[in-house]
Design a protein around this motif. Structure first.
Motif, short mmCIF file in Angstrom:
data_model
loop_
_atom_site.label_atom_id
_atom_site.label_comp_id
_atom_site.label_asym_id
_atom_site.label_seq_id
_atom_site.Cartn_x
_atom_site.Cartn_y
_atom_site.Cartn_z
N MET A 39 -7.61 -14.79 -0.88
CA MET A 39 -6.65 -13.94 -0.14
C MET A 39 -7.19 -13.52 1.23
SD MET A 39 -4.48 -11.72 -2.79
CE MET A 39 -5.60 -10.43 -3.24
N LEU A 40 -8.51 -13.55 1.37
CA LEU A 40 -9.13 -13.12 2.63
C LEU A 40 -8.78 -14.09 3.77
CD1 LEU A 40 -12.79 -11.97 2.85
CD2 LEU A 40 -12.19 -14.05 4.05
N SER A 41 -8.47 -13.55 4.94
CA SER A 41 -8.01 -14.41 6.05
C SER A 41 -9.00 -15.51 6.40
CB SER A 41 -7.75 -13.57 7.31
OG SER A 41 -6.48 -12.98 7.25
N GLY A 65 -1.55 -4.71 3.47
CA GLY A 65 -2.41 -5.60 2.68
C GLY A 65 -3.82 -5.66 3.25
N TYR A 67 -6.76 -5.69 1.45
CA TYR A 67 -7.69 -6.43 0.58
C TYR A 67 -9.10 -5.90 0.86
CZ TYR A 67 -9.70 -10.39 -2.00
OH TYR A 67 -10.40 -11.18 -2.88
N SER A 71 -9.26 -8.94 7.63
CA SER A 71 -8.28 -9.03 8.73
C SER A 71 -8.19 -7.71 9.48
CB SER A 71 -6.91 -9.44 8.20
OG SER A 71 -6.51 -8.61 7.14
N ASP A 89 -3.13 -0.51 1.23
CA ASP A 89 -3.31 -1.38 0.06
C ASP A 89 -3.09 -0.56 -1.20
OD1 ASP A 89 -4.79 -4.40 -0.13
OD2 ASP A 89 -4.58 -3.27 -1.99
N ILE A 90 -2.58 -1.23 -2.20
CA ILE A 90 -2.22 -0.56 -3.45
C ILE A 90 -3.38 -0.53 -4.45
CG2 ILE A 90 -1.37 -2.59 -4.72
CD1 ILE A 90 1.19 -0.90 -5.30
N LEU A 94 -10.54 -1.42 -4.25
CA LEU A 94 -11.05 -2.06 -3.03
C LEU A 94 -11.49 -1.05 -1.97
CD1 LEU A 94 -8.23 -4.77 -2.72
CD2 LEU A 94 -10.59 -5.16 -3.44
N GLY A 116 -1.73 3.02 -1.78
CA GLY A 116 -0.42 3.14 -2.42
C GLY A 116 0.47 1.97 -2.06
N SER A 117 1.72 2.12 -2.46
CA SER A 117 2.68 1.05 -2.22
C SER A 117 3.19 1.14 -0.77
CB SER A 117 3.85 1.23 -3.19
OG SER A 117 4.89 0.40 -2.81
N ALA A 118 3.14 0.02 -0.06
CA ALA A 118 3.50 0.03 1.36
C ALA A 118 4.93 0.53 1.58
CB ALA A 118 3.33 -1.37 1.94
N ASP A 135 0.91 -8.77 5.21
CA ASP A 135 0.14 -9.72 4.40
C ASP A 135 -0.01 -9.21 2.96
OD1 ASP A 135 -1.37 -11.91 3.74
OD2 ASP A 135 -3.23 -11.16 4.59
N ALA A 136 1.10 -8.73 2.37
CA ALA A 136 1.06 -8.26 0.98
C ALA A 136 2.45 -8.32 0.39
CB ALA A 136 0.57 -6.81 0.91
N ASP A 137 2.51 -8.55 -0.94
CA ASP A 137 3.73 -8.23 -1.66
C ASP A 137 4.97 -8.97 -1.11
OD1 ASP A 137 5.55 -6.76 -3.21
OD2 ASP A 137 5.55 -5.08 -1.80
N TYR A 144 10.01 -4.75 4.37
CA TYR A 144 8.99 -4.29 5.34
C TYR A 144 9.51 -4.51 6.76
CZ TYR A 144 5.68 -4.22 1.42
OH TYR A 144 5.05 -3.95 0.23
C1 LIG Z 1 -3.38 -11.37 0.70
S1 LIG Z 1 -4.19 -9.87 0.34
C2 LIG Z 1 -4.51 -9.24 1.97
C3 LIG Z 1 -5.58 -10.02 2.69
C4 LIG Z 1 -6.10 -9.39 3.98
N1 LIG Z 1 -5.01 -9.03 4.86
C5 LIG Z 1 -7.02 -10.37 4.68
O1 LIG Z 1 -6.48 -11.21 5.41
O2 LIG Z 1 -8.23 -10.34 4.47
C6 LIG Z 1 -2.88 -8.84 -0.24
C7 LIG Z 1 -3.27 -7.41 -0.56
O3 LIG Z 1 -2.05 -6.68 -0.72
C8 LIG Z 1 -2.21 -5.69 -1.70
N2 LIG Z 1 -0.87 -5.32 -2.20
C9 LIG Z 1 -0.11 -5.96 -3.11
N3 LIG Z 1 1.07 -5.32 -3.30
C10 LIG Z 1 1.05 -4.25 -2.45
C11 LIG Z 1 1.98 -3.21 -2.17
N4 LIG Z 1 3.16 -3.13 -2.79
N5 LIG Z 1 1.65 -2.28 -1.25
C12 LIG Z 1 0.45 -2.36 -0.61
N6 LIG Z 1 -0.47 -3.31 -0.84
C13 LIG Z 1 -0.18 -4.25 -1.74
C14 LIG Z 1 -3.13 -6.34 -2.73
O4 LIG Z 1 -3.82 -5.33 -3.46
C15 LIG Z 1 -4.05 -7.21 -1.86
O5 LIG Z 1 -5.27 -6.56 -1.60
#
Ligand SMILES: C[S@@+](CC[C@H](N)C(=O)[O-])C[C@H]1O[C@@H](n2cnc3c(N)ncnc32)[C@H](O)[C@@H]1O
Length: 213
Positions: A39-41, A65, A67, A71, A89-90, A94, A116-118, A135-137, A144
């Motif tokens: 998942m990390l960029s 997001g 993570y 990023s 981030d939820i 992390l 929490g939830s975005a 970059d999440a969800d 969003y």
């Molecule tokens: C693809 S990863 C992000 C990678 C990071 N942006 C990077 O490039 O290194 C997605 C992240 O979104 C978080 N996530 C998932 N659902 C979410 C939500 N509803 N609200 C906030 N964060 C959420 C996950 O816990 C995860 O850490």
């Protein structure tokens, strides 16, 4: 999925900026200790985020997001001296790893972590943004976008990751594959919304650069 050959990918990396040492360490620790390190960029996309942020020179950045914060730190490289970055981030597990690396960077005081939830947190941010990274969800990408457009400064940029969804947007969609439908609808929304202009770049898993008019 590789959109270009591994040899060309290698050439592209060799002729782009090197990965900063702190980010190489963060990537290594993420791969050693955290689930789903893909998942990390990573190096190339990270350098793209960094140079774009430097071109924009934003006062306020929002990231959906965090993570492990890779990023986040790339985007922070372009922040103005008094600029701020809000990252959401939820996953509570992390938080400590993110903060460890934020504190090792020059941007420690500029970055605010939100847990929490975005979809709940974005409406609480009393800020207009110059740069947003989504970059999440995936199911909430369209939501969003609708929440974010009114919170953008004119000319602000929204980046959306994974918009090629490993190339599945081209294939016949399986009946239970909701994610591909959602991503395809999102790409059409960005293309057709008169409030923005969009270019989809085939970087890694696809990133759209969307400029708010
Ligand atoms: C693809 S990863 C992000 C990678 C990071 N942006 C990077 O490039 O290194 C997605 C992240 O979104 C978080 N996530 C998932 N659902 C979410 C939500 N509803 N609200 C906030 N964060 C959420 C996950 O816990 C995860 O850490």
């Amino acid at each position: 999925m590789h959109f270009i050959s591994p040899q060309l990918e290698n050439y592209v990396l060799q002729h782009s900026e090197d990965e900063p040492e702190l980010l190489a360490q963060l990537s290594k620790e993420t791969h050693q200790k955290v689930l789903r390190p893909r998942m990390l960029s990573g190096h190339f996309q990270g350098r793209f985020l960094s140079i774009l942020s430097k071109i924009i020179s934003p006062n306020h950045i929002l990231e959906i997001g965090t993570y492990t914060g890779y990023s986040t730190l790339c985007l922070a490289e372009g922040l103005r001296a008094k600029g701020t970055l809000d990252t959401i981030d939820i996953n509570e597990e992390l938080l400590d790893l993110q903060r460890k690396y934020f504190d090792l960077s020059p941007y420690s005081k500029q970055i605010t972590q939100h847990l929490g939830s975005a979809i709940d947190i974005i409406p609480t941010l009393n800020q207009k943004f110059d740069l947003v990274f989504i970059d999440a969800d995936k199911p909430n990408y369209c939501n969003y976008f609708e929440l974010i457009v009114p919170r953008m400064n004119a000319g602000g940029i929204i980046l959306s990751d994974n918009v090629l969804w490993s190339g599945k947007v081209l294939e016949p969609i399986e009946p239970n594959d909701k994610s591909t439908v959602i991503i395809d609808n999102y790409n059409k929304l960005l293309k057709n919304d008169p409030r923005v202009e969009t270019v989809l770049l085939p970087i890694r898993d696809g990133i759209t650069v969307t400029r708010v008019l």
